[in-house]
Design an enzyme around this catalytic site. Sequence first.
Site, mmCIF file in Angstrom:
data_model
loop_
_atom_site.group_PDB
_atom_site.id
_atom_site.type_symbol
_atom_site.label_atom_id
_atom_site.label_comp_id
_atom_site.label_asym_id
_atom_site.label_seq_id
_atom_site.Cartn_x
_atom_site.Cartn_y
_atom_site.Cartn_z
ATOM 1 N N ASP A 36 71.217 22.992 49.813
ATOM 2 C CA ASP A 36 70.840 24.019 48.854
ATOM 3 C C ASP A 36 69.875 23.329 47.883
ATOM 4 O OD1 ASP A 36 71.009 26.368 47.185
ATOM 5 O OD2 ASP A 36 72.357 25.213 45.885
ATOM 6 N N ASP A 43 68.633 24.632 44.244
ATOM 7 C CA ASP A 43 68.981 24.721 42.821
ATOM 8 C C ASP A 43 70.396 24.188 42.593
ATOM 9 O OD1 ASP A 43 66.668 26.431 41.666
ATOM 10 O OD2 ASP A 43 67.305 27.563 43.414
ATOM 11 N N GLY A 81 73.758 30.517 42.899
ATOM 12 C CA GLY A 81 73.735 30.768 44.345
ATOM 13 C C GLY A 81 73.541 32.226 44.731
ATOM 14 N N ARG A 96 68.364 37.002 43.322
ATOM 15 C CA ARG A 96 67.841 37.543 42.054
ATOM 16 C C ARG A 96 68.321 38.968 41.765
ATOM 17 N NH1 ARG A 96 61.693 37.732 42.350
ATOM 18 N NH2 ARG A 96 62.134 35.631 43.099
ATOM 19 N N SER A 150 66.720 31.129 46.940
ATOM 20 C CA SER A 150 65.582 31.372 46.043
ATOM 21 C C SER A 150 64.306 31.710 46.805
ATOM 22 C CB SER A 150 65.331 30.132 45.183
ATOM 23 O OG SER A 150 64.134 30.288 44.459
ATOM 24 N N ASN A 181 61.608 31.254 45.298
ATOM 25 C CA ASN A 181 60.673 30.294 44.696
ATOM 26 C C ASN A 181 60.900 28.868 45.206
ATOM 27 O OD1 ASN A 181 59.297 32.033 42.659
ATOM 28 N ND2 ASN A 181 61.397 32.306 41.931
ATOM 29 N N ASP A 185 76.278 23.575 45.622
ATOM 30 C CA ASP A 185 76.907 23.472 44.298
ATOM 31 C C ASP A 185 77.627 24.773 43.924
ATOM 32 O OD1 ASP A 185 74.459 24.918 43.945
ATOM 33 O OD2 ASP A 185 74.676 24.617 41.788
HETATM 34 C C1 G6P Z 1 69.485 30.145 43.534
HETATM 35 C C2 G6P Z 1 70.019 30.060 42.121
HETATM 36 C C3 G6P Z 1 70.328 31.438 41.571
HETATM 37 C C4 G6P Z 1 69.104 32.343 41.734
HETATM 38 C C5 G6P Z 1 68.695 32.437 43.188
HETATM 39 C C6 G6P Z 1 67.459 33.302 43.405
HETATM 40 O O1 G6P Z 1 70.511 30.461 44.404
HETATM 41 O O2 G6P Z 1 71.210 29.286 42.079
HETATM 42 O O3 G6P Z 1 70.703 31.345 40.217
HETATM 43 O O4 G6P Z 1 69.383 33.643 41.242
HETATM 44 O O5 G6P Z 1 68.436 31.123 43.664
HETATM 45 O O6 G6P Z 1 66.335 32.639 42.886
HETATM 46 P P1 G6P Z 1 64.881 33.257 42.767
HETATM 47 O O7 G6P Z 1 64.025 32.041 42.483
HETATM 48 O O8 G6P Z 1 64.534 33.887 44.072
HETATM 49 O O9 G6P Z 1 64.906 34.235 41.654
HETATM 50 MG MG MG Z 2 72.745 26.139 44.128
#
Ligand code: G6P
Ligand code: MG
Length: 219
Positions: free
Chosen positions: A8, A10, A45, A48, A115, A117, A169
């Site tokens: 993972d 983030d 995790g 969005r 994510s 991003n 995590d």
């Molecule tokens: C990860 C983070 C989350 C976040 C998700 C989507 O899993 O832990 O907190 O909401 O990614 O991220 P994004 O960059 O697509 O908004």
């Molecule tokens: Mg994570």
Amino acid sequence: MIKGIIFDLDGVICSTDVYHFEAWKQTMKKLGVNIDQNTMDKLRGVGRVEGFKMMLNDAKITLSEQEIIKYCDEKNELYKNLLNKMSYSDVSDENRAALYKLKEKGIRLAIGSSSKNARLVLEKIGLRDFFDAVSDGNDLKAAKPDPEVFLKAADMIELPPAECFVVEDAESGIDAAKNGGFTAIGISAAAKYERTDYPINSLSEIIGILEKTGTETKI
Ligand code: G6P
Ligand code: MG
């Protein structure tokens, strides 16, 4: 025999939580809602839109799908601006050294992140071309705890789940790993989770776990 590791991003390779928190705080304020660290812990995790819907639900706010997309897009613009603060130094020396050591051992390495991003974050921290595969939140049909993101990553590195570790995590990420048939390594909050197979404090500990479980590597 473990031949691959899916990380993972983030909260495992680097910490973007603080930027997600700031961007969500500003977005939720427009709706008259103040969020705290407890709320952020629940969003770890979680995708969005799913995360935003969880916060709306807690605040008993109903919005149309169009408004939901608008707020999520606004949050993402704020978040991407904050990501400009990230650099190579956002990955600890210990974690970077562990990643290079695993690569040297011939282990196939992939990212499995919810994510959208992920590639931008990897570019900021100088790991854009490091991993053998990146499975991210783009084109995902089901969010963690569904195993889709990890199954796609395993497919990309051409290994069955039984031959891969997943490092997470978030509890939802450990559930996703276990639901997909992977061995789950948990860091931070996930280290204490009952479904975690191996708890760790640092990525460098993965090398010891591999030695214990046996691998088919170059060394
Ligand atoms: C990860 C983070 C989350 C976040 C998700 C989507 O899993 O832990 O907190 O909401 O990614 O991220 P994004 O960059 O697509 O908004
Ligand atoms: Mg994570």
